[in-house]
Scaffold this active site. Structure first.
Site, mmCIF file in Angstrom:
data_model
loop_
_atom_site.group_PDB
_atom_site.id
_atom_site.type_symbol
_atom_site.label_atom_id
_atom_site.label_comp_id
_atom_site.label_asym_id
_atom_site.label_seq_id
_atom_site.Cartn_x
_atom_site.Cartn_y
_atom_site.Cartn_z
ATOM 1 N N ASP A 478 0.828 -1.201 0.000
ATOM 2 C CA ASP A 478 0.000 0.000 0.000
ATOM 3 C C ASP A 478 0.868 1.258 0.000
ATOM 4 O O ASP A 478 2.079 1.205 0.289
ATOM 5 C CB ASP A 478 -0.909 -0.021 1.249
ATOM 6 C CG ASP A 478 -2.268 0.593 0.979
ATOM 7 O OD1 ASP A 478 -2.375 1.430 0.073
ATOM 8 O OD2 ASP A 478 -3.230 0.230 1.688
ATOM 9 N N ASP A 546 -10.772 2.005 -3.375
ATOM 10 C CA ASP A 546 -11.392 1.532 -2.134
ATOM 11 C C ASP A 546 -12.903 1.492 -2.285
ATOM 12 O O ASP A 546 -13.607 0.910 -1.461
ATOM 13 C CB ASP A 546 -11.023 2.460 -0.967
ATOM 14 C CG ASP A 546 -9.636 2.158 -0.424
ATOM 15 O OD1 ASP A 546 -9.056 1.122 -0.807
ATOM 16 O OD2 ASP A 546 -9.117 2.963 0.373
HETATM 17 C C1 GLA Z 1 -5.808 1.695 2.150
HETATM 18 C C2 GLA Z 1 -6.232 0.531 1.281
HETATM 19 C C3 GLA Z 1 -7.273 -0.304 1.990
HETATM 20 C C4 GLA Z 1 -6.725 -0.773 3.313
HETATM 21 C C5 GLA Z 1 -6.265 0.411 4.139
HETATM 22 C C6 GLA Z 1 -5.559 -0.048 5.392
HETATM 23 O O1 GLA Z 1 -6.850 2.605 2.277
HETATM 24 O O2 GLA Z 1 -6.693 0.977 0.033
HETATM 25 O O3 GLA Z 1 -7.634 -1.415 1.191
HETATM 26 O O4 GLA Z 1 -5.664 -1.669 3.096
HETATM 27 O O5 GLA Z 1 -5.378 1.237 3.406
HETATM 28 O O6 GLA Z 1 -5.162 0.998 6.179
#
Ligand code: GLA
Length: 731
Positions: A478, A546
């Site tokens: 990430d 997301d």
């Molecule tokens: C980001 C990712 C999510 C999740 C969060 C965790 O927003 O896109 O899928 O993994 O971080 O903090």
């Protein structure tokens, strides 16, 4: 080797040609760069500058390319270099340059003249053309590279800029590529977005002047604008008609793509790293290699261009693009930061119960002094949190194995929370202005990847995980913050920061891939803030957004699919959106399927449905992951959206159909035409993914490909059947 008297050489036909052009002023050099359907033709002019004289369908007789310039009677080109293959500045060019330099003596002018070219056939499908250009006055050399994939009609362009002067040369601008197009009109399809709103398209006619697509965000550079676009020639291309050029910069940092419609009504495209705050000082003898800009041109609409690009990505770019993908259960939305070993062990059992391949442990498993219990603390401290996981990751990996489930883990190794031990120990590793207050994006800061020590640290985050847990099967990487207050305590020249950050990132990813060449890794950036082909050569898949509301995803995945193959798109079934579980699952099946739901709370029918859908997916995912994608009905123009995947042998396909408009009586009133089938072949249609207790309204019947493509099929989508998946099987 083949050369006619006027210096015209077809590169596709030649292996290993090295040709020094001596008599450049008396003779034009013409270089056609051909792929299956197209030619990009370069030619020197009277002042020995290299220009683009053609980009379009290839001609059978290469000699005829030379007649192209005379066929145009446009307004005066005052400079002779308006069509430059790699436009300079400070000499005659009056338009947007690809390169701007300040020489060692402070002079700002550059003229690049043709010296030589060489073509190598790398394999049956791939050729590399290298062209050497030099300034006749200053010792600056530029090599232009054109790598072509014949079958896929894809070209990558990049440059090497070499300083042969005695002192430093400052590159004020150093683009990767230039293109020059002629058409009656040009229409741009560009994208913008934000968190949970990625890949929003806009289409407009290009007017005179410069349209710039760019990013200055540093790390998750694509959050507001991704480095992909399309340009239709003459009129807006449709799915199956019209000439359209796709472009994409293979770079995970700041980019700048200028589209300039000039006084001659021609379109100049200059694409590369964004030179914003980034003049690059090139030492004597140093070479700077710019990232690749890719393009694909189709004369049969957006659909063909996308299939060509997807095939290229699977065959040559995306990591393990020809492989398969693991289905998974992720715990992010079901637990957020609130879990412990007992809870996770139960989730491992749920993973087995659901029938997916892997459990993916998300954020929140690490840090002790400042535990990662929310997003304010702990980033950077990659040790298992002792109260949540007293027995570490290892026990979960082996518990998973026990259950026949593989185990994957989330990391965000480029980042640090100010509340962390890492920040306390190494404040100099953090990107921040020493004299200014800190400013945070999601309560965190970016680590300085220009610093080799930080690169080692990031590499070790991953390496330690695998060393301790050799059976770890998946990484979600990430990247949740942009760069504010760009400053590196490591660099002496701050202007190198943005470029060297990405170079540092790639060097870490290269080390990881050298040691762990095949482990699947998801490229995530708080959603789709970092999706580009520069990164995807190290990743097996990306996280588009997301936002997993299936209705939103139909639109978003539609747009991503123009540029990226389904195998690279991670789609999860979650609780976002108001659609039923079947709808959510069907939409997630249009790429790499995953789940992020509380399995133990599913009622018996929902669980039965999920298990059945996963079995269907496992049986037919080869069609989705490796098939050709045909867009049948656009959700933006229709109440029913339809997308088809067809195996290249044309014997099996899957068609997804969704109601995307909930107004009264909306549905599939008319048949939808399939594409790509063999007209003489008979195909049986069967409905897949029926929810328990429901029956199909689709007659179990076969039709010729001709019928399905001419008259069409009716999925019977309506308010009571909002999502319909059909299997198309040759008999
Ligand atoms: C980001 C990712 C999510 C999740 C969060 C965790 O927003 O896109 O899928 O993994 O971080 O903090």
């Amino acid at each position: 080797m083949q050369k006619n008297t006027r210096g015209l050489i077809g590169i596709a036909a030649i292996t290993l040609l090295s040709f020094l052009q001596q008599d450049v002023f008396s003779q034009k050099v013409t270089i056609p760069i051909e792929t299956q359907h197209n030619a990009l033709v370069l030619q020197t002019n009277a002042t020995n500058n290299l220009g683009i004289i053609y980009l379009g369908p290839k001609l059978s007789d290469k000699i005829e390319y030379e007649a192209i310039p005379a066929a145009y009677k446009q307004t005066t080109d005052y400079t002779g270099v308006a069509n430059a293959a790699y436009a300079t500045s400070g000499s005659r060019n009056l338009f947007e340059p690809a390169i701007t330099v300040t020489h060692a003596d402070g002079n700002n002018s550059l003229d690049l003249q043709y010296v030589s070219y060489e073509t190598k056939k790398l394999d049956d499908n791939t050729s590399l053309l290298t062209i050497v250009l030099k300034d006749p006055v200053y010792e600056l050399e530029v090599k232009l590279f054109y790598k072509t994939w014949y079958n896929e009609d894809v070209t990558e362009q990049w440059t090497e800029i070499k300083n042969n002067e005695k002192g430093n040369v400052v590159l004020q601008k150093y683009a990767s590529a230039g293109l020059y197009l002629k058409a009656d009109n040009f229409y741009l399809r560009q994208y913008h977005g934000d968190w949970a709103k990625e890949m929003q398209p806009e289409e407009s006619r290009i007017t005179h002047g410069i349209k710039t697509l760019d990013s200055k965000l540093g790390t998750r550079a694509d959050l507001f604008q991704p480095p992909v676009f399309m340009v239709s020639l003459n009129k807006p291309a449709t799915e199956d008609e019209g000439s359209v050029l796709y472009g994409a910069l293979e770079w995970s940092g700041n980019f700048k793509i200028d589209l300039e419609l000039d006084n001659q009504d021609n379109l100049r495209i200059i694409a590369g790293v964004n030179n914003h705050a980034s003049p690059y000082t090139l030492k004597p003898g140093e070479v700077l290699t710019t990232p690749a800009f890719l393009s694909v041109l189709s004369h049969k609409g957006k659909g063909e261009a996308s299939r060509q690009l997807q095939a290229w990505a699977r065959n040559y770019k995306l990591l393990d693009g020809k492989g398969t993908r693991l289905t998974l259960l992720n715990n992010w939305e079901s637990t957020y930061f609130d879990f412990n070993e007992t809870k996770l062990k139960a989730l491992l059992k749920d993973t087995k119960e659901l029938g997916v391949d892997l459990f993916l442990l998300d954020d929140g498993w690490f840090a002790n002094k400042y535990p990662r219990n929310d997003d304010h603390a702990g980033l950077g401290d990659w040790q298992e949190n002792k109260s949540k996981l007293p027995n570490g990751i290892a026990t979960l990996v082996s518990e998973g194995q026990h259950n026949g489930v593989r185990f994957g883990i989330w990391v965000e190794p480029e980042m640090v929370n100010p509340k962390s031990e890492l920040y306390e120990k190494h404040p100099d590793w953090v990107v921040r202005q020493p004299k200014r207050p800190e400013y945070y994006f999601r309560n965190q800061l970016v680590l300085d990847l220009t610093n080799p020590q930080v690169q080692d640290f990031v590499f070790n985050v991953i390496d330690n995980l695998f060393t301790k847990n050799p059976n770890l099967a998946y990484i979600k990487w990430d990247c949740n913050a942009v760069v504010y207050n760009a400053y590196s305590a490591h660099l002496t020249n701050q202007s190198h920061f943005y470029l060297q950050y990405v170079q540092g990132l790639y060097s870490v990813l290269q080390r990881i891939r050298k040691k762990y060449p095949t482990v699947p890794m998801m490229l995530c950036s708080g959603g789709g803030g970092r999706v580009d082909y520069g990164a995807l050569q190290y990743f097996t898949e990306f996280w588009p957004s997301d936002n997993t509301d299936p209705l939103e995803r139909i639109f978003m995945q539609w747009e991503y699919s123009y540029f990226y193959p389904a195998i690279s798109s991670s789609n999860h079934v979650t609780d976002w959106g108001k659609q039923p579980l079947k709808y959510r699952t069907d939409v997630a099946m249009m790429g790499k399927l995953g789940f992020d739901i509380v399995v133990s709370k599913l009622n018996a029918s929902d669980l039965e449905f999920c298990r059945y859908a996963i079995k269907n997916y496992d049986a037919f995912k080869y069609v989705i992951l490796q098939g050709d994608q045909y867009r049948l009905q656009d959700p933006r123009d229709n109440a029913v959206a339809a997308m088809m995947y067809l195996n290249p042998d044309k014997r099996s396909g899957i068609v997804f159909n969704y109601l995307v408009n909930n107004r009264y009586d909306e549905g599939s009133a008319r048949p939808i035409k399939m594409k790509g089938l063999d007209p003489r072949q008979r195909y049986r249609l069967t409905e897949l993914n029926l929810y328990p207790g429901t029956t199909s309204t689709i007659a179990d019947k076969s039709y010729t490909g001709e019928f399905l493509m001419t008259v069409g099929y009716n999925p019977d989508v309506k308010a009571s059947r909002t999502s319909v998946v059909l299997l198309v099987k040759a008999e």
